[in-house]
Design an enzyme around this catalytic site. Structure first.
Site, PDB file in Angstrom:
ATOM      1  N   LYS A  31     -15.990  56.188 -21.490  1.00 23.50           N
ATOM      2  CA  LYS A  31     -15.000  57.048 -20.824  1.00 23.50           C
ATOM      3  C   LYS A  31     -13.950  56.179 -20.130  1.00 23.50           C
ATOM      4  CE  LYS A  31     -16.360  60.738 -18.605  1.00 23.50           C
ATOM      5  NZ  LYS A  31     -17.071  61.620 -17.631  1.00 23.50           N
TER       6      LYS A  31
HETATM    7  O1  G3P Z   1     -17.077  64.147 -15.373  1.00 22.52           O
HETATM    8  C1  G3P Z   1     -15.897  64.610 -14.830  1.00 22.52           C
HETATM    9  C2  G3P Z   1     -15.802  66.077 -14.612  1.00 22.52           C
HETATM   10  O2  G3P Z   1     -16.875  66.714 -15.186  1.00 22.52           O
HETATM   11  C3  G3P Z   1     -15.572  66.446 -13.188  1.00 22.52           C
HETATM   12  O3  G3P Z   1     -16.230  67.599 -12.825  1.00 22.52           O
HETATM   13  O4  G3P Z   1     -17.161  69.185 -11.199  1.00 22.52           O
HETATM   14  O5  G3P Z   1     -16.339  66.973 -10.400  1.00 22.52           O
HETATM   15  O6  G3P Z   1     -14.724  68.712 -11.170  1.00 22.52           O
HETATM   16  P1  G3P Z   1     -16.115  68.145 -11.297  1.00 22.52           P
END
Ligand code: G3P
Length: 224
Positions: free
Chosen positions: A86
């Site tokens: 990533k």
């Molecule tokens: O892995 C990155 C993404 O899934 C972020 O998710 O829940 O932190 O907005 P969140």
């Protein structure tokens, strides 16, 4: 079939959901790992043991220059798993993606907040694109619309990149992007649990149980 991932470093929850859902693997990011208190190597080894033979792991570089990201990606790519590296789709990250693709490293462009940003990453050769649906919604954007626009650009340009939609706070967001025909999605544990939960399900199953016992006691179906 859509690739389904859990966005977590929680091994017990991954074990739980791997029993009832067809998980392709897991996605992590530096925040998820930091909050888990465990490093990447320990996490992936534990995940491999609960997920079985060929899970796909998406793990993020933490380097800050393109050259250092490339070197970090090479090291991640050497791990004994099906790894996707990533990389945040920043100016530096896009430069790193171009370098990584020259070496055949599988790459996911992450931290995507607009369709044009994701499109640039796809043009640079990213294999996966991770638009942050809820985070876009949370800043008065429209996460589903960004995903739809990005999918349109990929289709029009016949680009092979797969959208791996990320950042969800509810099943409605997940449903809306899955209806667009995206090829991959990663769900946090709480949203994954909500995918098959509905307040009417438990009463329905309890009613079946009560009706059956009233008529046939403890007999099983084939014994009645
Ligand atoms: O892995 C990155 C993404 O899934 C972020 O998710 O829940 O932190 O907005 P969140």
């Amino acid at each position: 079939m859509i690739e389904l991932y859990l966005d977590t470093a929680d091994v017990e929850q991954t074990k739980r959901f791997n029993q009832c859902l067809p998980l392709k693997g897991i996605t992590t990011n530096p925040t998820i790992l930091a909050q888990s208190g465990k490093g990447l190597n320990e996490t992936l080894a534990n995940m491999q043991s609960v997920l079985g033979e060929t899970p796909r792991f998406h793990a993020q570089v933490v380097s800050t220059t393109a050259e250092a990201m490339l070197e970090e990606a090479r090291q991640l790519n050497e791990l004994p798993y099906d790894m996707v590296v990533k990389v945040p789709a920043t100016e530096t990250g896009l430069a790193a993606i171009k370098l990584m693709k020259k070496e055949g490293i599988q790459v996911l462009a992450t931290a995507i907040y607009s369709a044009q940003q994701g499109f640039m990453a796809a043009l640079c050769g990213a294999d996966y694109l991770a638009p942050y649906v809820n985070r876009i919604d949370a800043i008065n954007g429209n996460g589903v619309e960004v995903v739809a626009d990005l999918q349109l650009l990929l289709d029009q340009n016949q680009l092979p990149a797969k959208i791996l939609a990320a950042s969800f706070k509810n099943t409605q967001q997940a449903m809306e992007v899955m209806k667009l025909g995206i090829e991959a999605i990663t769900l946090p544990v709480d949203v994954a649990a909500s995918m098959f939960a509905h307040p009417s399900v438990k009463p329905a199953v309890e009613q079946f149980d009560a009706d059956w016992k009233a008529a046939f006691g403890n007999k099983l179906s084939f014994e009645s």
